[in-house]
Design a protein around this motif. Sequence first.
Motif, PDB file in Angstrom:
ATOM      1  N   SER A  50       0.826  -1.212   0.000  1.00  0.00           N
ATOM      2  CA  SER A  50       0.000   0.000   0.000  1.00  0.00           C
ATOM      3  C   SER A  50       0.859   1.260   0.000  1.00  0.00           C
ATOM      4  CB  SER A  50      -0.922   0.008   1.231  1.00  0.00           C
ATOM      5  OG  SER A  50      -1.836  -1.056   1.193  1.00  0.00           O
ATOM      6  N   MET A  51       1.986   1.218   0.715  1.00  0.00           N
ATOM      7  CA  MET A  51       2.880   2.370   0.748  1.00  0.00           C
ATOM      8  C   MET A  51       3.416   2.690  -0.639  1.00  0.00           C
ATOM      9  SD  MET A  51       4.832   1.336   4.309  1.00  0.00           S
ATOM     10  CE  MET A  51       6.349   2.186   3.909  1.00  0.00           C
ATOM     11  N   ILE A  52       3.776   1.662  -1.383  1.00  0.00           N
ATOM     12  CA  ILE A  52       4.298   1.870  -2.738  1.00  0.00           C
ATOM     13  C   ILE A  52       3.273   2.602  -3.590  1.00  0.00           C
ATOM     14  CG2 ILE A  52       4.949   0.660  -4.867  1.00  0.00           C
ATOM     15  CD1 ILE A  52       6.297  -1.455  -3.079  1.00  0.00           C
ATOM     16  N   ASP A  53       1.996   2.268  -3.414  1.00  0.00           N
ATOM     17  CA  ASP A  53       0.940   2.942  -4.178  1.00  0.00           C
ATOM     18  C   ASP A  53       0.730   4.379  -3.726  1.00  0.00           C
ATOM     19  OD1 ASP A  53       0.389   0.744  -5.785  1.00  0.00           O
ATOM     20  OD2 ASP A  53      -1.145  -0.046  -4.420  1.00  0.00           O
ATOM     21  N   MET A  54       0.870   4.634  -2.423  1.00  0.00           N
ATOM     22  CA  MET A  54       0.519   5.940  -1.867  1.00  0.00           C
ATOM     23  C   MET A  54       1.593   7.003  -2.053  1.00  0.00           C
ATOM     24  SD  MET A  54      -1.333   4.905   1.716  1.00  0.00           S
ATOM     25  CE  MET A  54      -1.511   6.631   2.161  1.00  0.00           C
ATOM     26  N   VAL A  55       2.851   6.601  -2.075  1.00  0.00           N
ATOM     27  CA  VAL A  55       3.911   7.616  -2.100  1.00  0.00           C
ATOM     28  C   VAL A  55       4.118   8.184  -3.499  1.00  0.00           C
ATOM     29  CG1 VAL A  55       5.133   6.661  -0.103  1.00  0.00           C
ATOM     30  CG2 VAL A  55       5.731   5.866  -2.411  1.00  0.00           C
ATOM     31  N   ARG A  56       4.586   9.417  -3.510  1.00  0.00           N
ATOM     32  CA  ARG A  56       4.922  10.063  -4.774  1.00  0.00           C
ATOM     33  C   ARG A  56       6.301   9.587  -5.247  1.00  0.00           C
ATOM     34  NH1 ARG A  56       2.594  14.481  -1.650  1.00  0.00           N
ATOM     35  NH2 ARG A  56       0.525  14.981  -2.497  1.00  0.00           N
ATOM     36  N   PRO A  57       6.641   9.852  -6.504  1.00  0.00           N
ATOM     37  CA  PRO A  57       7.952   9.418  -7.020  1.00  0.00           C
ATOM     38  C   PRO A  57       9.115   9.921  -6.165  1.00  0.00           C
ATOM     39  CG  PRO A  57       6.552  10.110  -8.825  1.00  0.00           C
ATOM     40  CD  PRO A  57       5.815  10.463  -7.556  1.00  0.00           C
ATOM     41  N   GLU A  58      10.158   9.106  -6.090  1.00  0.00           N
ATOM     42  CA  GLU A  58      11.389   9.381  -5.345  1.00  0.00           C
ATOM     43  C   GLU A  58      11.155   9.563  -3.845  1.00  0.00           C
ATOM     44  OE1 GLU A  58      13.829  12.354  -7.239  1.00  0.00           O
ATOM     45  OE2 GLU A  58      14.510  10.854  -8.689  1.00  0.00           O
ATOM     46  N   ALA A  59      10.129   8.902  -3.346  1.00  0.00           N
ATOM     47  CA  ALA A  59       9.880   8.908  -1.899  1.00  0.00           C
ATOM     48  C   ALA A  59      10.902   8.032  -1.191  1.00  0.00           C
ATOM     49  CB  ALA A  59       8.469   8.390  -1.620  1.00  0.00           C
ATOM     50  N   THR A  60      11.067   8.302   0.094  1.00  0.00           N
ATOM     51  CA  THR A  60      11.846   7.421   0.963  1.00  0.00           C
ATOM     52  C   THR A  60      10.866   6.632   1.826  1.00  0.00           C
ATOM     53  OG1 THR A  60      13.765   8.887   1.039  1.00  0.00           O
ATOM     54  CG2 THR A  60      13.529   7.310   2.843  1.00  0.00           C
ATOM     55  N   MET A  61      11.032   5.325   1.850  1.00  0.00           N
ATOM     56  CA  MET A  61      10.196   4.446   2.656  1.00  0.00           C
ATOM     57  C   MET A  61      11.066   3.805   3.741  1.00  0.00           C
ATOM     58  SD  MET A  61       7.803   2.770  -0.375  1.00  0.00           S
ATOM     59  CE  MET A  61       7.621   1.267   0.567  1.00  0.00           C
ATOM     60  N   MET A  62      10.777   4.123   4.994  1.00  0.00           N
ATOM     61  CA  MET A  62      11.527   3.577   6.119  1.00  0.00           C
ATOM     62  C   MET A  62      10.847   2.302   6.603  1.00  0.00           C
ATOM     63  SD  MET A  62      13.949   5.797   6.292  1.00  0.00           S
ATOM     64  CE  MET A  62      14.772   5.136   7.747  1.00  0.00           C
ATOM     65  N   LEU A  63      11.579   1.196   6.600  1.00  0.00           N
ATOM     66  CA  LEU A  63      11.044  -0.095   7.028  1.00  0.00           C
ATOM     67  C   LEU A  63      11.545  -0.379   8.437  1.00  0.00           C
ATOM     68  CD1 LEU A  63      11.650  -2.130   3.734  1.00  0.00           C
ATOM     69  CD2 LEU A  63       9.755  -0.603   4.331  1.00  0.00           C
ATOM     70  N   MET A  64      10.611  -0.520   9.397  1.00  0.00           N
ATOM     71  CA  MET A  64      10.985  -0.667  10.799  1.00  0.00           C
ATOM     72  C   MET A  64      10.377  -1.898  11.466  1.00  0.00           C
ATOM     73  SD  MET A  64      10.710   3.322  11.994  1.00  0.00           S
ATOM     74  CE  MET A  64      11.487   2.989  13.575  1.00  0.00           C
ATOM     75  N   GLY A  65       9.374  -2.502  10.851  1.00  0.00           N
ATOM     76  CA  GLY A  65       8.716  -3.660  11.444  1.00  0.00           C
ATOM     77  C   GLY A  65       9.517  -4.932  11.210  1.00  0.00           C
ATOM     78  N   VAL A  66       9.649  -5.755  12.251  1.00  0.00           N
ATOM     79  CA  VAL A  66      10.431  -6.988  12.160  1.00  0.00           C
ATOM     80  C   VAL A  66       9.531  -8.142  11.731  1.00  0.00           C
ATOM     81  CG1 VAL A  66      11.843  -8.648  13.435  1.00  0.00           C
ATOM     82  CG2 VAL A  66      12.023  -6.196  13.937  1.00  0.00           C
ATOM     83  N   SER A  67      10.010  -8.913  10.771  1.00  0.00           N
ATOM     84  CA  SER A  67       9.284 -10.101  10.323  1.00  0.00           C
ATOM     85  C   SER A  67      10.219 -11.297  10.345  1.00  0.00           C
ATOM     86  CB  SER A  67       8.735  -9.894   8.907  1.00  0.00           C
ATOM     87  OG  SER A  67       8.119 -11.085   8.440  1.00  0.00           O
ATOM     88  N   GLU A  68       9.721 -12.432  10.817  1.00  0.00           N
ATOM     89  CA  GLU A  68      10.513 -13.655  10.833  1.00  0.00           C
ATOM     90  C   GLU A  68      10.461 -14.363   9.479  1.00  0.00           C
ATOM     91  OE1 GLU A  68      12.410 -14.827  13.403  1.00  0.00           O
ATOM     92  OE2 GLU A  68      11.954 -12.949  14.423  1.00  0.00           O
ATOM     93  N   GLU A  69       9.603 -13.886   8.582  1.00  0.00           N
ATOM     94  CA  GLU A  69       9.443 -14.507   7.268  1.00  0.00           C
ATOM     95  C   GLU A  69       9.846 -13.529   6.173  1.00  0.00           C
ATOM     96  OE1 GLU A  69       5.393 -15.740   7.031  1.00  0.00           O
ATOM     97  OE2 GLU A  69       5.499 -17.042   8.805  1.00  0.00           O
ATOM     98  N   ASN A  70      10.185 -14.076   5.009  1.00  0.00           N
ATOM     99  CA  ASN A  70      10.503 -13.224   3.860  1.00  0.00           C
ATOM    100  C   ASN A  70       9.262 -12.450   3.428  1.00  0.00           C
ATOM    101  OD1 ASN A  70      13.123 -14.200   3.819  1.00  0.00           O
ATOM    102  ND2 ASN A  70      12.663 -15.813   2.354  1.00  0.00           N
ATOM    103  N   VAL A  71       9.455 -11.191   3.051  1.00  0.00           N
ATOM    104  CA  VAL A  71       8.345 -10.314   2.669  1.00  0.00           C
ATOM    105  C   VAL A  71       8.484  -9.932   1.200  1.00  0.00           C
ATOM    106  CG1 VAL A  71       7.199  -8.113   3.096  1.00  0.00           C
ATOM    107  CG2 VAL A  71       8.185  -9.399   5.017  1.00  0.00           C
ATOM    108  N   PRO A  72       7.545 -10.353   0.334  1.00  0.00           N
ATOM    109  CA  PRO A  72       7.606  -9.981  -1.088  1.00  0.00           C
ATOM    110  C   PRO A  72       7.400  -8.478  -1.277  1.00  0.00           C
ATOM    111  CG  PRO A  72       6.095 -11.818  -0.710  1.00  0.00           C
ATOM    112  CD  PRO A  72       6.414 -11.239   0.624  1.00  0.00           C
ATOM    113  N   ILE A  73       8.139  -7.897  -2.201  1.00  0.00           N
ATOM    114  CA  ILE A  73       8.026  -6.470  -2.513  1.00  0.00           C
ATOM    115  C   ILE A  73       7.951  -6.295  -4.021  1.00  0.00           C
ATOM    116  CG2 ILE A  73       9.228  -4.233  -2.428  1.00  0.00           C
ATOM    117  CD1 ILE A  73      10.432  -5.048   0.216  1.00  0.00           C
ATOM    118  N   ARG A  74       7.037  -5.432  -4.470  1.00  0.00           N
ATOM    119  CA  ARG A  74       6.877  -5.170  -5.910  1.00  0.00           C
ATOM    120  C   ARG A  74       8.031  -4.303  -6.410  1.00  0.00           C
ATOM    121  NH1 ARG A  74       1.756  -2.173  -7.167  1.00  0.00           N
ATOM    122  NH2 ARG A  74       1.828  -1.553  -4.972  1.00  0.00           N
ATOM    123  N   THR A  75       9.122  -4.936  -6.739  1.00  0.00           N
ATOM    124  CA  THR A  75      10.305  -4.177  -7.150  1.00  0.00           C
ATOM    125  C   THR A  75      10.070  -3.421  -8.453  1.00  0.00           C
ATOM    126  OG1 THR A  75      11.190  -6.180  -8.201  1.00  0.00           O
ATOM    127  CG2 THR A  75      11.910  -5.696  -5.958  1.00  0.00           C
TER     128      THR A  75
END
Length: 339
Positions: free
Chosen positions: A240-265
């Motif tokens: 959802s963040m990828i959709d909401m941010v404007r171009p050249e945004a910085t996205m800070m990832l802070m939540g810990v996950s024990e599993e791999n998280v897919p990202i729309r590269t």
Amino acid sequence: MINHVFQLVAPKQISVKFQSISLSERHVVVRPTYLSICAADQRYFNGFRSKESLKKKLPMALIHEACGQVVSDPTGRYQKADKVLLVPLEPSVEDDTITANYLSSSRFRASGYDGFMQEYVAMDPNCLVPYTSIEDDVAAMSEIMSVAVHSIKTFMRASHSRRESCVVFGDGNLGYIVTLFLKALIPGIKVYVVGVDSQKLEFFSFADDVFLADSIPADLRVDHAFECVGGRGSEDAIDSMIDMVRPEATMMLMGVSEENVPIRTRMVLEKGLMLMGRSRSTKDDFITVRDLLEADISMQSKMKKIIREVHEVRSVADMNDAFNEDLGAPFKTVMKWMV
């Protein structure tokens, strides 16, 4: 001096270890007074980490969020009974490029190294931050606040200068604290919060607006974003963040996950986004937290709102009760350490 160290030896099993503390001329002896339970502590306590991690790191005293009082200081920097924030990071070398919180040579308490569930702790004086006018139950949460500060400082160095708005995903402790400190450190920024629990979102009175994850306005666009969800929810939040941010945004990832998280590269590349991860802090960030809280009593009042309970702890049974009652609780449990 004989010390009592309360170590987790297996999931849900805390045992007392008797350990001698050598009264070194280089260390300050501190008695922890208030300890705050973190999600990372719960992952160890309940055995949610992998078997390999548990085998490698246990037995170990938990808790990396705490404050305390000085018992003795042969270095002469502190007086007996001085109140101090306890910094869990212990650097061993200096690096001109990499900060100490990300050097593999640094030690971090309650992560392969005994945390603050001890009667006394021998501390490097450089790992203490004195305070005078912060309520102790709030001071116990200084570490998680320092992580928020560290992430925001990193964001301010790395992001482009247009910081008119941002979105914080996550309605838990971390999302609350990041939102609070964004408003304190970046005057004028509009902060929107997205969560899944309408009752928890009601606590975010200082945010510019809050939305449930399934009710985000389709036309809402922001300059930057902070992910404070973690776990399995990270995937949807980052998407959802990828959709909401404007171009050249910085996205800070802070939540810990024990599993791999897919990202729309593909969309990360198309919009030229910068993704950065932050989960630990340095002493300088603790100092910033101390200064902000002592300068603005209203920030302390806001932090007290997320303390679910102050649990008096006098025994191992009390420790188990505190952890069990905290699991699944909406906000923070602080232990008043009376062992």
